[in-house]
Design a protein around this motif. Structure first.
Motif, PDB file in Angstrom:
ATOM      1  N   LYS A 425       7.710  47.769  69.025  1.00  0.00           N
ATOM      2  CA  LYS A 425       7.706  45.976  69.723  1.00  0.00           C
ATOM      3  C   LYS A 425       9.036  45.591  70.166  1.00  0.00           C
ATOM      4  CE  LYS A 425       3.949  44.077  67.473  1.00  0.00           C
ATOM      5  NZ  LYS A 425       3.386  42.416  67.231  1.00  0.00           N
ATOM      6  N   THR A 426      10.119  46.183  69.642  1.00  0.00           N
ATOM      7  CA  THR A 426      11.394  45.680  69.526  1.00  0.00           C
ATOM      8  C   THR A 426      12.072  46.635  70.841  1.00  0.00           C
ATOM      9  OG1 THR A 426      11.437  44.747  67.749  1.00  0.00           O
ATOM     10  CG2 THR A 426      13.988  45.627  69.073  1.00  0.00           C
ATOM     11  N   LEU A 427      11.558  48.126  70.896  1.00  0.00           N
ATOM     12  CA  LEU A 427      11.746  49.190  72.078  1.00  0.00           C
ATOM     13  C   LEU A 427      11.120  49.600  73.291  1.00  0.00           C
ATOM     14  CD1 LEU A 427      13.139  51.631  72.218  1.00  0.00           C
ATOM     15  CD2 LEU A 427      11.571  53.171  71.658  1.00  0.00           C
ATOM     16  N   ALA A 428      10.008  48.588  73.130  1.00  0.00           N
ATOM     17  CA  ALA A 428       9.299  47.673  74.201  1.00  0.00           C
ATOM     18  C   ALA A 428       9.419  47.328  74.998  1.00  0.00           C
ATOM     19  CB  ALA A 428       7.546  48.649  73.542  1.00  0.00           C
ATOM     20  N   GLU A 429       9.633  45.937  74.019  1.00  0.00           N
ATOM     21  CA  GLU A 429      10.439  44.882  74.619  1.00  0.00           C
ATOM     22  C   GLU A 429      11.953  45.414  75.564  1.00  0.00           C
ATOM     23  OE1 GLU A 429      11.344  40.015  73.795  1.00  0.00           O
ATOM     24  OE2 GLU A 429      11.630  41.476  72.158  1.00  0.00           O
ATOM     25  N   THR A 430      12.818  46.205  74.980  1.00  0.00           N
ATOM     26  CA  THR A 430      14.078  46.351  75.497  1.00  0.00           C
ATOM     27  C   THR A 430      13.815  47.503  76.558  1.00  0.00           C
ATOM     28  OG1 THR A 430      14.418  46.701  72.917  1.00  0.00           O
ATOM     29  CG2 THR A 430      16.244  47.443  75.025  1.00  0.00           C
ATOM     30  N   LEU A 431      13.217  48.237  76.196  1.00  0.00           N
ATOM     31  CA  LEU A 431      12.903  49.175  77.910  1.00  0.00           C
ATOM     32  C   LEU A 431      11.978  48.294  78.674  1.00  0.00           C
ATOM     33  CD1 LEU A 431      11.891  52.599  75.946  1.00  0.00           C
ATOM     34  CD2 LEU A 431      13.943  51.951  76.888  1.00  0.00           C
ATOM     35  N   GLY A 432      11.439  47.764  78.403  1.00  0.00           N
ATOM     36  CA  GLY A 432      10.348  46.739  79.272  1.00  0.00           C
ATOM     37  C   GLY A 432      11.144  45.841  80.644  1.00  0.00           C
ATOM     38  N   HIS A 433      11.996  45.209  79.524  1.00  0.00           N
ATOM     39  CA  HIS A 433      13.227  44.822  80.413  1.00  0.00           C
ATOM     40  C   HIS A 433      14.401  45.323  81.573  1.00  0.00           C
ATOM     41  CE1 HIS A 433      11.666  40.638  78.379  1.00  0.00           C
ATOM     42  NE2 HIS A 433      12.357  41.160  77.559  1.00  0.00           N
ATOM     43  N   SER A 434      14.831  46.420  80.585  1.00  0.00           N
ATOM     44  CA  SER A 434      15.566  47.272  81.616  1.00  0.00           C
ATOM     45  C   SER A 434      14.991  47.561  83.245  1.00  0.00           C
ATOM     46  CB  SER A 434      15.936  48.579  80.637  1.00  0.00           C
ATOM     47  OG  SER A 434      16.646  48.126  79.641  1.00  0.00           O
ATOM     48  N   LEU A 435      14.083  47.858  82.487  1.00  0.00           N
ATOM     49  CA  LEU A 435      12.964  48.577  83.431  1.00  0.00           C
ATOM     50  C   LEU A 435      12.637  47.452  84.529  1.00  0.00           C
ATOM     51  CD1 LEU A 435      11.460  51.137  83.998  1.00  0.00           C
ATOM     52  CD2 LEU A 435       9.279  50.014  83.119  1.00  0.00           C
ATOM     53  N   PHE A 436      12.330  45.851  84.070  1.00  0.00           N
ATOM     54  CA  PHE A 436      12.299  45.111  85.714  1.00  0.00           C
ATOM     55  C   PHE A 436      13.633  44.784  85.569  1.00  0.00           C
ATOM     56  CE2 PHE A 436      12.246  40.526  86.069  1.00  0.00           C
ATOM     57  CZ  PHE A 436      10.747  40.364  86.561  1.00  0.00           C
ATOM     58  N   GLN A 437      14.556  44.812  85.137  1.00  0.00           N
ATOM     59  CA  GLN A 437      15.828  44.584  85.612  1.00  0.00           C
ATOM     60  C   GLN A 437      15.781  45.586  86.953  1.00  0.00           C
ATOM     61  OE1 GLN A 437      18.659  43.860  82.950  1.00  0.00           O
ATOM     62  NE2 GLN A 437      18.015  42.283  81.879  1.00  0.00           N
ATOM     63  N   ASP A 463       1.828  44.263  72.765  1.00  0.00           N
ATOM     64  CA  ASP A 463       1.869  42.961  72.985  1.00  0.00           C
ATOM     65  C   ASP A 463       2.377  42.105  74.095  1.00  0.00           C
ATOM     66  OD1 ASP A 463      -0.356  42.996  71.367  1.00  0.00           O
ATOM     67  OD2 ASP A 463       1.513  42.853  69.256  1.00  0.00           O
ATOM     68  N   HIS A 464       3.190  43.429  74.370  1.00  0.00           N
ATOM     69  CA  HIS A 464       3.965  42.348  76.516  1.00  0.00           C
ATOM     70  C   HIS A 464       3.576  42.776  77.176  1.00  0.00           C
ATOM     71  CE1 HIS A 464       7.995  42.303  73.271  1.00  0.00           C
ATOM     72  NE2 HIS A 464       7.213  43.290  72.725  1.00  0.00           N
ATOM     73  N   GLY A 465       2.476  42.248  77.017  1.00  0.00           N
ATOM     74  CA  GLY A 465       1.729  42.187  78.428  1.00  0.00           C
ATOM     75  C   GLY A 465       2.414  41.135  79.547  1.00  0.00           C
ATOM     76  N   ARG A 466       3.028  39.759  79.193  1.00  0.00           N
ATOM     77  CA  ARG A 466       3.105  39.121  80.125  1.00  0.00           C
ATOM     78  C   ARG A 466       4.560  40.339  81.269  1.00  0.00           C
ATOM     79  NH1 ARG A 466       3.031  33.938  80.600  1.00  0.00           N
ATOM     80  NH2 ARG A 466       2.610  33.565  78.660  1.00  0.00           N
ATOM     81  N   LEU A 467       5.031  40.905  80.368  1.00  0.00           N
ATOM     82  CA  LEU A 467       6.196  41.412  80.632  1.00  0.00           C
ATOM     83  C   LEU A 467       6.177  43.013  81.788  1.00  0.00           C
ATOM     84  CD1 LEU A 467       9.494  42.643  81.046  1.00  0.00           C
ATOM     85  CD2 LEU A 467       8.931  43.639  78.979  1.00  0.00           C
ATOM     86  N   ALA A 468       4.433  43.502  81.354  1.00  0.00           N
ATOM     87  CA  ALA A 468       3.916  44.764  81.847  1.00  0.00           C
ATOM     88  C   ALA A 468       3.463  44.094  83.997  1.00  0.00           C
ATOM     89  CB  ALA A 468       3.116  45.115  80.712  1.00  0.00           C
ATOM     90  N   VAL A 469       3.459  42.879  83.115  1.00  0.00           N
ATOM     91  CA  VAL A 469       2.527  42.365  84.638  1.00  0.00           C
ATOM     92  C   VAL A 469       4.003  42.093  85.391  1.00  0.00           C
ATOM     93  CG1 VAL A 469       0.481  40.287  86.180  1.00  0.00           C
ATOM     94  CG2 VAL A 469      -0.255  41.336  83.021  1.00  0.00           C
ATOM     95  N   ASP A 470       4.953  41.226  85.186  1.00  0.00           N
ATOM     96  CA  ASP A 470       5.505  41.275  85.379  1.00  0.00           C
ATOM     97  C   ASP A 470       6.159  41.590  86.402  1.00  0.00           C
ATOM     98  OD1 ASP A 470       5.704  38.429  85.346  1.00  0.00           O
ATOM     99  OD2 ASP A 470       7.991  39.005  83.448  1.00  0.00           O
ATOM    100  N   ILE A 471       6.698  43.807  85.124  1.00  0.00           N
ATOM    101  CA  ILE A 471       7.213  44.800  86.203  1.00  0.00           C
ATOM    102  C   ILE A 471       5.565  45.043  87.216  1.00  0.00           C
ATOM    103  CG2 ILE A 471       7.106  47.171  85.511  1.00  0.00           C
ATOM    104  CD1 ILE A 471       8.395  46.529  83.024  1.00  0.00           C
ATOM    105  N   LEU A 472       4.691  44.630  86.493  1.00  0.00           N
ATOM    106  CA  LEU A 472       3.527  45.352  87.921  1.00  0.00           C
ATOM    107  C   LEU A 472       3.774  44.730  89.216  1.00  0.00           C
ATOM    108  CD1 LEU A 472       0.481  46.221  85.747  1.00  0.00           C
ATOM    109  CD2 LEU A 472       1.151  47.204  87.073  1.00  0.00           C
ATOM    110  N   ASP A 473       4.042  43.199  89.198  1.00  0.00           N
ATOM    111  CA  ASP A 473       4.341  42.760  90.522  1.00  0.00           C
ATOM    112  C   ASP A 473       5.330  42.604  91.066  1.00  0.00           C
ATOM    113  OD1 ASP A 473       4.086  40.130  91.942  1.00  0.00           O
ATOM    114  OD2 ASP A 473       4.543  38.977  90.811  1.00  0.00           O
TER     115      ASP A 473
END
Length: 822
Positions: A425-437, A463-473
């Motif tokens: 979860k921590t790795l997924a969140e870190t990579l997700g925020h990097s991808l979003f930025q 369990d980071h669906g909100r971040l995934a939808v932000d990236i998709l947006d």
């Protein structure tokens, strides 16, 4: 097959003078090389030479076929075919010495270019090939290298050379161009010209480096591998010294000695390292003129980096000692920084930990390592799955947007190719925020499509669906073509299953306008069904009320779903009448419509109406659909029937009469329809037993019941099995089992972890906790976790196998040449 091949050859000979499109020739050569007999493949070389004589600038795909065809026949090709190919090569080499507009002094043998990369033996082998096929040249190719490699290649293939020597040299060049790992360097005969010796030695060095890059580090560490490598490198060194008297550009010497040093480090060849250390000062390879070119300086520093690397490997130096030697050789700070940047990639990919240690030491001591070297290290760390080190390096350095995207895509591609099913979860969140930025500032490159899509599914699973939808947006604003309706449909259902119906609705709204009307309606139906199954009726009402396009006639399934999600009371009889009315007006409803109607009636508690509807249309249903619908009805009796109070595991079905009715209903459904008992039915009946009041009389019965289902085939690893081969050591003949266990039907069906094992074990865990039998509950939790891990490994292995099969199939269709290891 022989007649087909003969007909294909006849058609080719007829059409080849009429068609100039290269795709026609690519299809012919790939097909005949893939399916033709060995003697036919030799004739293909003749056709290839004819084509290459007509078209002077073929594509790299066609040249790959040419090199592969040479290696397919090898030394077994007939002398006439060998002569044909060698005459073609000699004709190509009879042209004028090439020039490019890059270097203004074509007659200068020393390099004056400051923009090219460090010269390696791999690059020299490509320069040798460019003498035959000019398409390998670029405008950045220095003239001094083009002229020198052209002369070397022309002399190696001169008609005055022995035929066997020329043919073996051509095969050696083909192996380098195909990056073959089958190299066996041998001493050159006494009568071999020095120019040919040098030419072949460079190609052998390139081949040995390719082999070392492909071998695993554990294979290289064996004494046999090191001994063989020392023998090979010593042979090549003797061959190189035989041609030492010939004139040669100094940067070519630096590239060759760098290659020898790398091979000496891999084989722990201290004698070769000593020879190279003596050779460099004699030929002034470590020094460059202050007014010389940047390319010459960079080449010399690359040689210094190879020397320090080999010194550290042969003498087992610590990282501070390695930097002491660098400072002793190069006192100025700029050169130390450059050598450190060139040293770092030499440890990759076999010694990633050592490279990372060097980077940390350099950062702590103020040595500036180039970002290109750091990027290569992050790639290697990711490949070794050292995620903490890779992420921290990504965070500590100011990469450009392009570099950061390349690093992220390299990491995500590992998830994709390894077919990960879950992610920390921590790795997924870190990579997700990097991808979003990252994608908040730049548009994604085309190569990011599939890795990003795969990662978004992992992000939702973590369990980071909100971040995934932000990236998709963000991605839908720039590249909506990245995503198909099928992929979005999977994600919205996954979001609902993860308890994020709001994010599922948000994803539906931002994506539906990018699909056709039919796709949008289908996506809405799948989302509404998922929300209905998750009991998120409020969100489902918003999807149904605001998303249906105007002037669109809904299907009966859509109308039933709308009736269901828009009801005001959970068991309003009017909604039952509406659903039954829709089904009565349809004389031949589809199986999916019947299944949806039955599921709605069961959810509303209308079990009799659901059973009546099922029996009415059972004749048009097959066994599979009948079993699914029957299990839905049977589970409804478990959920709704009986008392709704007391300390029970599930709603209702806790009285003996209710449980007898459930077992009786199983028999009724089996007699009147094509319903057959499967493992889902078995789980439902076990659920009813677990919910009975008599279960609470003797809690030991629950342990015996779990052992009973294990004996029936449900998986438990050997680590959890105790006496009698079951987790709780109960005796199969003397165990005190709960009532109705003897009425459980035998089932002969493969077990699915997701559908059968996981739901059943979770029911037992809940029942054990309600009985306050915590030790038994923890035991089943451990069993479930281990089985879940094994299932994930099986799914990943199966997914990797499917992916590799698709890749191999595409390679065969392209006519690719796949070689084995050393």
């Amino acid at each position: 097959m022989a007649d087909t091949i003969r007909q294909v050859n006849e058609d080719y000979l007829t059409l080849r003078r009429l068609i100039a499109n290269e795709s026609f020739y690519l299809a012919y050569f790939r097909t005949t090389l893939a399916i033709g007999p060995k003697f036919q493949k030799a004739q293909i070389l003749n056709h290839l030479c004819d084509y290459l004589e007509r078209f002077s600038r073929p594509s790299f795909s066609l040249l790959e076929i040419f090199w592969g065809a040479l290696l397919t026949g090898g030394l077994d090709n007939t002398p006439s075919i060998q002569a044909r190919v060698l005459n073609f090569v000699n004709a190509r080499l009879s042209e004028a010495i090439p020039k490019t507009s890059h270097t203004p002094q074509p007659d200068n043998l020393e390099p004056t270019d400051g923009s090219r990369e460090i010269l390696t033996v791999h690059a020299l082998s490509k320069y040798f090939a460019s003498a035959i096929f000019p398409c390998y040249r670029t405008e950045e190719s220095p003239n001094f290298l083009l002229r020198w490699t052209f002369k070397e290649t022309r002399e190696a293939f001169a008609p005055t050379q022995p035929h066997d020597l020329r043919w073996s040299g051509l095969l050696l060049l083909a192996k380098n161009m195909m990056k073959s790992s089958r190299f066996r360097p041998i001493p050159s005969p006494q009568d071999t010209p020095p120019t040919t010796i040098r030419w072949q030695t460079i190609l052998f060095l390139s081949g040995v480096e390719t082999t070392l890059e492909r071998l695993d580090s554990t294979h290289l560490s064996t004494p046999e591998a090191k001994s063989y490598l020392r023998t090979v490198s010593n042979t090549l060194w003797k061959n190189w010294l035989q041609a030492e008297s010939l004139q040669c550009p100094i940067d070519v010497k630096r590239a060759v000695i760098s290659s020898f040093l790398k091979i000496a480090a891999a084989g722990a060849n201290e004698s070769l390292f000593t020879e190279c250390s003596r050779y460099c000062p004699i030929h002034k390879l470590w020094h460059w003129s202050p007014d010389g070119s940047l390319a010459m300086r960079r080449q010399a520093l690359g040689l210094v980096a190879a020397y320090v690397y080999t010194l550290g490997e042969c003498q087992h130096l610590q990282v501070p000692q390695v930097f002491d030697h660098i400072i002793a050789l190069l006192p100025d700070r700029t050169s130390v920084n450059d050598v450190a940047s060139l040293l770092l990639p030499l440890f990759l990919p076999h010694d990633v930990d050592r490279a990372h240690e060097i980077l940390l030491f350099a950062r702590a001591n103020g040595v500036e390592v180039s970002l290109e070297a750091v990027v290569s290290l992050v790639f290697a760390l990711s490949h070794d799955q050292q995620w903490d080190a890779a992420v921290s390096t990504l965070r500590d350095y100011e990469f450009s947007d392009k570099q950061r995207e390349n690093i992220l895509i390299a990491i995500l591609r590992i998830f994709q190719t390894s077919r990960y099913q879950t992610l920390d979860k921590t790795l997924a969140e870190t990579l997700g925020h990097s991808l979003f930025q990252l994608y908040s500032t730049i548009n994604p490159s085309p190569i990011s499509k599939y890795p990003v899509r795969y990662f978004l599914g992992l992000l939702i699973a973590a369990d980071h669906g909100r971040l995934a939808v932000d990236i998709l947006d963000r991605l839908f604003l720039t590249t909506p073509s990245f995503f198909t309706q099928r992929r979005i449909r999977e994600w919205v259902v996954q979001l609902v299953q993860k308890g994020l119906p709001t994010q599922a609705g948000r994803l539906f709204k931002l994506s539906r306008h990018h699909f056709t009307l039919a796709q949008s309606i289908d996506l809405q139906r799948k989302l509404t069904t998922a929300l209905f199954a998750a009991n998120a009726l409020g969100r489902a009402r918003k999807i149904v009320g605001n998303s249906m396009p105007r002037r669109t006639r809904p299907t009966r399934r859509d109308r039933m779903l709308r009736i269901t999600v828009c009801r005001t009371k959970s068991r309003d009889r009017r909604h039952t009448f509406k659903v039954m009315g829709l089904m009565n007006h349809n004389r031949r409803p589809s199986p999916s419509t019947i299944q949806t109607a039955v599921a709605i009636l069961v959810r509303q508690g209308r079990l009799y109406a659901a059973r009546k509807l099922f029996l009415r249309h059972s004749a048009m249903l097959d066994t599979k659909i009948s079993t699914v619908i029957g299990n839905t009805i049977l589970h409804g009796y478990v959920y709704f029937r009986g008392s709704n109070t007391g300390n029970v595991l599930f709603r209702g079905s806790n009285t003996p009469r209710a449980i007898r009715h459930i077992f009786h209903m199983k028999d009724v459904l089996s007699e009147g329809t094509k319903f057959t008992v499967d493992r889902t039915t078995f789980n439902i009946l076990v659920k009813a037993i677990l919910n009975s009041k008599k279960r609470l009389v003797n809690p030991e019965r629950l342990r015996a019941l779990f052992d009973h289902v294990v004996r029936l085939g449900y998986p438990v690893s050997k680590r959890w099995r105790r006496e009698n081969g079951v987790p709780f050591s109960t005796d199969a003949g003397a165990a005190d089992l709960p009532p109705w266990v003897d009425q459980l039907p035998p089932v002969d069906q493969p077990i699915s972890f997701v559908k059968h094992v996981q739901p059943l074990y979770k029911m037992f865990i809940k029942a054990f906790y309600l009985d306050e039998d915590r030790s038994a509950a923890k035991c089943v939790v451990g069993i479930l976790k281990e089985e879940k891990l094994l299932e994930r490994e099986r799914v990943e292995a199966r997914s990797r196998s499917i992916r590799e099969g698709v890749i191999r199939k595409k390679a065969r269709e392209r006519g690719g040449f796949l070689e084995g290891g050393i």
